[in-house]
Scaffold this motif. Structure first.
Motif, PDB file in Angstrom:
ATOM      1  N   LYS A  30      49.534  52.855  26.392  1.00  0.00           N
ATOM      2  CA  LYS A  30      49.343  52.952  27.061  1.00  0.00           C
ATOM      3  C   LYS A  30      48.961  54.115  28.078  1.00  0.00           C
ATOM      4  CE  LYS A  30      52.387  51.750  31.306  1.00  0.00           C
ATOM      5  NZ  LYS A  30      54.038  50.582  31.355  1.00  0.00           N
ATOM      6  N   SER A  32      48.258  56.100  31.723  1.00  0.00           N
ATOM      7  CA  SER A  32      49.107  55.787  33.188  1.00  0.00           C
ATOM      8  C   SER A  32      47.271  56.829  34.209  1.00  0.00           C
ATOM      9  CB  SER A  32      49.781  56.025  33.317  1.00  0.00           C
ATOM     10  OG  SER A  32      50.701  55.356  32.852  1.00  0.00           O
ATOM     11  N   LYS A  50      39.196  51.730  33.059  1.00  0.00           N
ATOM     12  CA  LYS A  50      40.082  50.872  32.769  1.00  0.00           C
ATOM     13  C   LYS A  50      38.838  49.574  31.878  1.00  0.00           C
ATOM     14  CE  LYS A  50      42.364  47.441  35.698  1.00  0.00           C
ATOM     15  NZ  LYS A  50      42.414  46.617  34.740  1.00  0.00           N
ATOM     16  N   GLU A  54      40.813  48.028  28.321  1.00  0.00           N
ATOM     17  CA  GLU A  54      41.283  46.652  27.825  1.00  0.00           C
ATOM     18  C   GLU A  54      40.675  46.539  26.973  1.00  0.00           C
ATOM     19  OE1 GLU A  54      42.958  46.031  32.510  1.00  0.00           O
ATOM     20  OE2 GLU A  54      40.477  45.335  31.715  1.00  0.00           O
ATOM     21  N   GLU A  59      46.653  49.647  27.478  1.00  0.00           N
ATOM     22  CA  GLU A  59      46.400  49.016  28.531  1.00  0.00           C
ATOM     23  C   GLU A  59      46.443  50.440  29.283  1.00  0.00           C
ATOM     24  OE1 GLU A  59      50.426  48.104  31.244  1.00  0.00           O
ATOM     25  OE2 GLU A  59      50.697  48.361  29.281  1.00  0.00           O
ATOM     26  N   TYR A  60      46.146  49.371  30.398  1.00  0.00           N
ATOM     27  CA  TYR A  60      45.662  50.809  31.801  1.00  0.00           C
ATOM     28  C   TYR A  60      45.937  50.831  32.966  1.00  0.00           C
ATOM     29  CZ  TYR A  60      42.697  54.037  33.933  1.00  0.00           C
ATOM     30  OH  TYR A  60      42.197  55.069  34.761  1.00  0.00           O
ATOM     31  N   ASP A  61      46.783  51.686  33.730  1.00  0.00           N
ATOM     32  CA  ASP A  61      48.227  51.365  34.383  1.00  0.00           C
ATOM     33  C   ASP A  61      47.605  52.626  35.855  1.00  0.00           C
ATOM     34  OD1 ASP A  61      50.557  51.163  35.752  1.00  0.00           O
ATOM     35  OD2 ASP A  61      51.352  53.018  34.241  1.00  0.00           O
ATOM     36  N   HIS A  63      47.932  54.174  39.135  1.00  0.00           N
ATOM     37  CA  HIS A  63      48.481  54.688  40.347  1.00  0.00           C
ATOM     38  C   HIS A  63      47.276  55.276  41.213  1.00  0.00           C
ATOM     39  CE1 HIS A  63      52.474  54.499  37.659  1.00  0.00           C
ATOM     40  NE2 HIS A  63      51.353  54.555  37.079  1.00  0.00           N
ATOM     41  N   LEU A  81      56.131  59.703  34.756  1.00  0.00           N
ATOM     42  CA  LEU A  81      55.310  59.671  33.351  1.00  0.00           C
ATOM     43  C   LEU A  81      55.790  60.131  32.640  1.00  0.00           C
ATOM     44  CD1 LEU A  81      52.093  58.651  35.375  1.00  0.00           C
ATOM     45  CD2 LEU A  81      53.789  57.125  34.984  1.00  0.00           C
ATOM     46  N   ASP A  84      58.368  58.667  30.833  1.00  0.00           N
ATOM     47  CA  ASP A  84      58.430  56.975  30.676  1.00  0.00           C
ATOM     48  C   ASP A  84      58.006  57.232  29.311  1.00  0.00           C
ATOM     49  OD1 ASP A  84      57.849  54.525  30.501  1.00  0.00           O
ATOM     50  OD2 ASP A  84      56.498  54.270  32.816  1.00  0.00           O
ATOM     51  N   SER A  86      57.169  54.478  27.667  1.00  0.00           N
ATOM     52  CA  SER A  86      56.103  53.400  27.180  1.00  0.00           C
ATOM     53  C   SER A  86      54.867  53.612  27.450  1.00  0.00           C
ATOM     54  CB  SER A  86      56.416  52.400  28.908  1.00  0.00           C
ATOM     55  OG  SER A  86      55.566  52.656  29.470  1.00  0.00           O
ATOM     56  N   VAL A  87      54.725  55.497  27.946  1.00  0.00           N
ATOM     57  CA  VAL A  87      53.504  55.938  28.845  1.00  0.00           C
ATOM     58  C   VAL A  87      52.985  57.071  27.733  1.00  0.00           C
ATOM     59  CG1 VAL A  87      52.262  57.810  30.470  1.00  0.00           C
ATOM     60  CG2 VAL A  87      53.422  56.125  31.186  1.00  0.00           C
TER      61      VAL A  87
END
Ligand code: NDP
Length: 278
Positions: A30, A32, A50, A54, A59-61, A63, A81, A84, A86-87
């Protein structure tokens, strides 16, 4: 007549490699992105990041923080972040509002999640020839040079522009490959010495942002010319090198647009994969 060095072809090959690594890994990646305030130029980059992420199964998150956000609040956001799991990577979009200092902010991104290669730890590794993550534009330039199998040792490499994202990391990287490196900047131009350095270049890399700064007839016969500059002149986008004359003398030359540009976002994705260690 020079051969064109087009980033898209190399980007497509690299994307295939990145995609197969991502698919083969059990780890989900991911990226971020943090944007502070709204800016049409960064909106274009974010859209491209993005789309590329993809396509590669990343994954592109995205903010977005208010333009008035304080530096402290942005740093807290980055730290969240960082913590986190998952990042896998963090990118702070430029430009930042005037009350923020990017050099300070970039130090708060964990080096392991610094996909732009701007943390001092990642910058420092370049000095020791141990960098796995180079700033994306510098990495794109190296990919273009490597794609034509240049033998660097003893070559005169002249870099015009000494920014942290292009000239400085490239100077150290080429030095590590035993090229004889000259870095030119505003002081060189003011001293009237730019032409004499450019005329020596076997490898010429220009990253300034001034259309026509490098006259085509300064380019050495058979030189490899990488033009990083992006300038809008009327309704056209051009580089920093006078292309038509330079193309007649060089052995390889990047077009603008279509040279370095298409590779930089791919380098961001490769940095993410490297940072994640997959
Ligand atoms: P910076 O403004 O950070 O750096 C420009 C550099 O050029 C500085 O080192 C500056 O020296 C030097 N410079 C300015 N005027 C002269 C001059 N007359 N003679 C010699 N050197 C000069 O820019 P960036 O490195 O961020 O970007 C450079 C160009 O590359 C821009 O056109 C930008 O749009 C483009 N770019 C393209 C990318 C791509 O993907 N293709 C990605 C990133 C950038 P000093 O600091 O001493 O004044």
């Amino acid at each position: 007549m020079a051969k064109l060095l087009e980033g898209k072809l190399i980007a497509d090959q690299l994307k295939n490699i990145i995609k197969s690594k991502v698919l083969a890994s059990s780890r989900r990646l991911k990226l971020s992105s943090i944007q502070v305030g709204v800016n049409p130029a960064s909106d274009v980059y974010i859209k491209s990041q993005k789309k590329n992420a993809e396509l590669l199964g990343i994954e592109y998150d995205a903010h977005t923080l208010e333009k008035e956000t304080s530096e402290e609040r942005l740093i807290e956001y980055i730290q969240k972040l960082n913590d986190d799991a998952s990042v896998s990577g963090i990118i702070v979009q430029m430009p930042l509002p005037l009350h923020m200092d990017y050099k300070k902010i970039s130090q708060y991104i964990k080096p392991e999640k610094d996909v732009e290669g701007m943390h001092p730890v990642n910058m420092g590794k370049i000095i020791f020839g141990k960098a796995r993550i180079l700033p994306c534009t510098a990495a794109a330039v190296m990919e273009l040079l490597n794609s034509i199998g240049i033998h660097y040792s003893g070559k005169e490499a002249v870099i015009v522009g000494h920014s942290e994202i292009v000239g400085k990391p490239l100077a150290l990287t080429l030095l590590d490959k035993l090229a004889t490196v000259t870095v030119c900047h505003i002081g060189t131009s003011k001293a009237g010495k730019l032409e004499e350095h450019v005329r020596r270049a076997d490898i010429l890399i220009v990253a300034v942002g001034r259309a026509g700064l490098i006259k085509g007839d300064w380019v050495k016969e058979k030189a490899v010319v990488i033009d990083v500059g992006i300038n809008r002149v009327g309704d056209k986008i051009v580089g920093d090198v006078e292309f038509e004359e330079a193309e007649k003398r060089a052995s390889f030359i990047t077009p603008v647009p279509g040279g370095v540009g298409p590779l930089t976002v791919t380098m961001l994705m490769r940095n993410l994969v490297e940072a994640a260690g997959i």
